[in-house]
Design an enzyme around this catalytic site. Structure first.
Site, PDB file in Angstrom:
ATOM      1  N   GLY A  15      -2.882  78.442  26.557  1.00  0.00           N
ATOM      2  CA  GLY A  15      -1.941  79.079  27.491  1.00  0.00           C
ATOM      3  C   GLY A  15      -1.847  80.584  27.253  1.00  0.00           C
ATOM      4  O   GLY A  15      -2.547  81.156  26.411  1.00  0.00           O
ATOM      5  N   GLN A  16      -0.963  81.206  28.008  1.00  0.00           N
ATOM      6  CA  GLN A  16      -0.785  82.665  27.878  1.00  0.00           C
ATOM      7  C   GLN A  16      -0.421  83.051  26.448  1.00  0.00           C
ATOM      8  O   GLN A  16      -1.107  83.848  25.795  1.00  0.00           O
ATOM      9  CB  GLN A  16       0.319  83.144  28.825  1.00  0.00           C
ATOM     10  CG  GLN A  16       0.709  84.600  28.588  1.00  0.00           C
ATOM     11  CD  GLN A  16       1.915  85.036  29.399  1.00  0.00           C
ATOM     12  OE1 GLN A  16       1.751  85.647  30.437  1.00  0.00           O
ATOM     13  NE2 GLN A  16       3.121  84.744  28.929  1.00  0.00           N
ATOM     14  N   ASP A  17       0.667  82.490  25.926  1.00  0.00           N
ATOM     15  CA  ASP A  17       1.163  82.918  24.611  1.00  0.00           C
ATOM     16  C   ASP A  17       0.211  82.499  23.497  1.00  0.00           C
ATOM     17  O   ASP A  17       0.008  83.241  22.526  1.00  0.00           O
ATOM     18  CB  ASP A  17       2.540  82.299  24.331  1.00  0.00           C
ATOM     19  CG  ASP A  17       3.617  82.855  25.235  1.00  0.00           C
ATOM     20  OD1 ASP A  17       3.286  83.617  26.161  1.00  0.00           O
ATOM     21  OD2 ASP A  17       4.797  82.516  25.021  1.00  0.00           O
ATOM     22  N   ASP A  60      -3.037  65.606  21.927  1.00  0.00           N
ATOM     23  CA  ASP A  60      -2.008  65.731  22.957  1.00  0.00           C
ATOM     24  C   ASP A  60      -0.642  65.570  22.303  1.00  0.00           C
ATOM     25  O   ASP A  60      -0.482  64.752  21.382  1.00  0.00           O
ATOM     26  CB  ASP A  60      -2.223  64.625  24.007  1.00  0.00           C
ATOM     27  CG  ASP A  60      -1.544  64.971  25.320  1.00  0.00           C
ATOM     28  OD1 ASP A  60      -0.291  64.997  25.337  1.00  0.00           O
ATOM     29  OD2 ASP A  60      -2.249  65.223  26.304  1.00  0.00           O
ATOM     30  N   LEU A  82       3.825  75.735  20.920  1.00  0.00           N
ATOM     31  CA  LEU A  82       3.914  76.414  22.222  1.00  0.00           C
ATOM     32  C   LEU A  82       3.547  75.474  23.367  1.00  0.00           C
ATOM     33  O   LEU A  82       3.746  75.806  24.535  1.00  0.00           O
ATOM     34  CB  LEU A  82       2.961  77.618  22.260  1.00  0.00           C
ATOM     35  CG  LEU A  82       3.045  78.597  21.084  1.00  0.00           C
ATOM     36  CD1 LEU A  82       2.079  79.756  21.293  1.00  0.00           C
ATOM     37  CD2 LEU A  82       4.459  79.119  20.901  1.00  0.00           C
ATOM     38  N   SER A  86       5.313  73.904  31.341  1.00  0.00           N
ATOM     39  CA  SER A  86       6.193  75.076  31.223  1.00  0.00           C
ATOM     40  C   SER A  86       6.695  75.605  32.558  1.00  0.00           C
ATOM     41  O   SER A  86       7.332  76.650  32.600  1.00  0.00           O
ATOM     42  CB  SER A  86       5.455  76.197  30.480  1.00  0.00           C
ATOM     43  OG  SER A  86       4.495  76.792  31.334  1.00  0.00           O
ATOM     44  N   GLU A 129      15.827  79.771  29.628  1.00  0.00           N
ATOM     45  CA  GLU A 129      16.261  78.747  30.585  1.00  0.00           C
ATOM     46  C   GLU A 129      17.343  77.845  29.999  1.00  0.00           C
ATOM     47  O   GLU A 129      18.055  77.167  30.738  1.00  0.00           O
ATOM     48  CB  GLU A 129      15.059  77.909  31.037  1.00  0.00           C
ATOM     49  CG  GLU A 129      14.216  78.561  32.118  1.00  0.00           C
ATOM     50  CD  GLU A 129      14.916  78.602  33.466  1.00  0.00           C
ATOM     51  OE1 GLU A 129      15.702  77.696  33.772  1.00  0.00           O
ATOM     52  OE2 GLU A 129      14.699  79.576  34.198  1.00  0.00           O
ATOM     53  N   TYR A 151      13.115  71.044  33.272  1.00  0.00           N
ATOM     54  CA  TYR A 151      12.403  71.772  32.210  1.00  0.00           C
ATOM     55  C   TYR A 151      13.395  72.245  31.142  1.00  0.00           C
ATOM     56  O   TYR A 151      13.185  72.054  29.937  1.00  0.00           O
ATOM     57  CB  TYR A 151      11.656  72.965  32.815  1.00  0.00           C
ATOM     58  CG  TYR A 151      11.200  73.993  31.813  1.00  0.00           C
ATOM     59  CD1 TYR A 151      10.062  73.783  31.030  1.00  0.00           C
ATOM     60  CD2 TYR A 151      11.898  75.199  31.624  1.00  0.00           C
ATOM     61  CE1 TYR A 151       9.642  74.736  30.108  1.00  0.00           C
ATOM     62  CE2 TYR A 151      11.481  76.148  30.708  1.00  0.00           C
ATOM     63  CZ  TYR A 151      10.352  75.912  29.951  1.00  0.00           C
ATOM     64  OH  TYR A 151       9.943  76.845  29.036  1.00  0.00           O
ATOM     65  N   LYS A 155      13.745  71.325  27.168  1.00  0.00           N
ATOM     66  CA  LYS A 155      13.742  72.347  26.113  1.00  0.00           C
ATOM     67  C   LYS A 155      15.040  72.292  25.290  1.00  0.00           C
ATOM     68  O   LYS A 155      15.039  72.614  24.100  1.00  0.00           O
ATOM     69  CB  LYS A 155      13.569  73.739  26.728  1.00  0.00           C
ATOM     70  CG  LYS A 155      12.126  74.080  27.121  1.00  0.00           C
ATOM     71  CD  LYS A 155      11.246  74.341  25.911  1.00  0.00           C
ATOM     72  CE  LYS A 155       9.866  74.831  26.307  1.00  0.00           C
ATOM     73  NZ  LYS A 155       8.948  74.982  25.161  1.00  0.00           N
ATOM     74  N   HIS A 181       8.204  86.392  29.717  1.00  0.00           N
ATOM     75  CA  HIS A 181       7.200  87.386  29.311  1.00  0.00           C
ATOM     76  C   HIS A 181       5.899  87.070  30.027  1.00  0.00           C
ATOM     77  O   HIS A 181       5.514  85.918  30.189  1.00  0.00           O
ATOM     78  CB  HIS A 181       7.049  87.433  27.796  1.00  0.00           C
ATOM     79  CG  HIS A 181       6.981  86.101  27.142  1.00  0.00           C
ATOM     80  ND1 HIS A 181       8.097  85.323  26.904  1.00  0.00           N
ATOM     81  CD2 HIS A 181       5.934  85.383  26.714  1.00  0.00           C
ATOM     82  CE1 HIS A 181       7.737  84.197  26.334  1.00  0.00           C
ATOM     83  NE2 HIS A 181       6.417  84.194  26.223  1.00  0.00           N
TER      84      HIS A 181
END
Ligand code: NAP
Ligand code: GDD
Length: 339
Positions: A15-17, A60, A82, A86, A129, A151, A155, A181
């Site tokens: 992913g991005q992060d 997974d 992470l 998302s 969130e 979501y 979390k 971000h």
């Protein structure tokens, strides 16, 4: 010679992060392992350029057996959880999968740490969130948690369990309550990248098969050449993902586990993001953006804006990239990609 490097295990590495964090840790001479979901066609996502430097393990967050097996084998000093489904909009369409992967997935990691590598330090990706419907502005570590979507509820489970496992079993589990971000690696499902891609596609006059695919598997520009968005009044605290992975690392290097708010403290609307992105390519956003209520959410969160004074005071972290620099970086990256 034994390998003396520190060992990190990252879930969500594609992913991005995950990609910025992997780069950051490799730069610090860590041995980096990543959990990779098996697809029928192998996909390394945002870490394709690092695939020879990372050790991947197929697995997974849904599978506790593989998590325990990998922790036993890898013996990580640090774990960064992470991995998650998302996307807030998507969490209404897949509420059970979100609860399982985003909520229970974290709990499975905590259990694996408790049973297999209790000395590992664990970072849990919590989120602004969590504050959802709060009326308190800005939000800090003491702001009550009030989730507003599936979501955020998932979390919240992961966040509360992180605190419970930390206190009950004396595990080093820290949470980073990160505000939005973004980056050129952000999925086009999220509003900022959808806008940067949309502005660039319009500027370049892209059509048909040359258009990038965005949210919902649709071309980023509709058949009339317009960018369709939902709520333009939504307000977010947007920072640069590359700055935020340093905060994750600092959080795990504090002398004790804790919860940390990470953000810029600056709030902007989706409308302001449009203005800034279209003006980067010399266009007026109002000529190109239309509202499609399909992208509205059943409930919207309040203005989410960080009071990140704790991490600044104690760990010395602060964002390095301004809103304007972030928008410019994303638009210019898409310009060179699509030109
Ligand atoms: P992202 O780009 O959507 O990446 C999510 C990652 O999770 C991907 O690598 C994905 O793998 C992996 N994943 C999803 N389900 C999984 C499963 N069942 N098992 C293993 N891996 C799974 O998210 P991001 O923006 O990098 O965010 C990283 C984390 O921070 C997420 O937990 C997110 O909820 C949280 N967060 C993000 C922000 C933000 O603004 N970016 C703010 C606060 C918190 P595939 O590539 O196989 O799909
Ligand atoms: N995605 C999307 N698409 N959002 C839109 C659109 C659109 O066309 N039009 C308006 N928006 C508004 C949404 O209603 C929301 O208020 C805001 O733009 C931001 O939406 P996203 O970019 O999808 O991000 P998010 O804030 O819901 O969630 C992201 O940030 C969270 C941290 O607060 C994700 O990265 C989450 O994983 C993360 O926890």
């Amino acid at each position: 010679m034994p390998d003396k490097r520190k060992i990190a295990f990252i879930t969500g590495i594609t992913g991005q992060d995950g990609s910025y964090l992997a780069e950051f840790l490799l730069e610090k001479n860590y041995k980096v392992h990543g959990l990779l979901r098996r697809n029928s066609n192998p996909s390394y996502g945002n870490v394709a350029h690092l695939r020879h430097e990372i050790e991947f393990s197929f697995g997974d967050l849904a599978d506790p057996a593989c998590l325990s097996m990998y922790l036993a084998k890898i013996q990580p000093d640090e774990i960064y959880n992470l991995g998650a489904l998302s996307h807030v909009h998507e969490s209404w369409l897949q509420p059970l999968a979100t609860a399982d992967q985003t909520g229970l997935g974290a709990l499975r990691i905590y259990e694996a740490v408790r049973n297999v590598t209790p000395r590992s330090r664990l970072y849990q990706a919590s989120t602004s969130e969590l504050f959802g419907k709060t009326k308190i502005i800005p939000q800090n570590e003491d702001t009550p948690i009030h989730p507003a979507n599936p979501y955020a509820a998932a979390k919240a489970l992961a966040h509360f369990d992180a605190q419970i496992y930390r206190e009950s079993f004396k595990l080093f589990i820290s949470t980073g309550i990160l505000f939005n971000h973004e980056s050129p690696r952000r999925s086009p499902d999220f509003v900022t990248r959808k806008i940067s891609l949309g502005a660039v596609a319009i500027k370049l006059g892209l059509k048909g098969g040359r258009l990038p695919i965005a949210q919902g598997g649709r071309p980023v520009i509709n058949a009339l050449g317009k960018l369709e968005l939902g709520n333009l009044d939504a307000q977010r605290d947007w920072g640069f993902a590359g700055d935020y992975v340093e905060a994750m690392w600092l959080i795990l290097h504090h002398d004790r586990p804790d919860d940390w708010v990470v953000g810029t403290g600056q709030v902007h609307t989706v409308r302001q993001f449009c203005e800034a992105a279209f003006s980067e390519v010399g266009l007026n956003w109002q000529d190109h953006v239309v509202i499609n209520p399909e992208w509205n959410r059943p409930t919207e969160t309040g203005p989410l804006v960080a009071d990140a004074s704790k991490i600044k005071r104690i760990l010395g972290w602060k964002p390095k990239t301004s809103f304007k620099q972030l928008v410019s970086m994303m638009v210019h990256s898409d310009l060179s990609r699509l030109s």
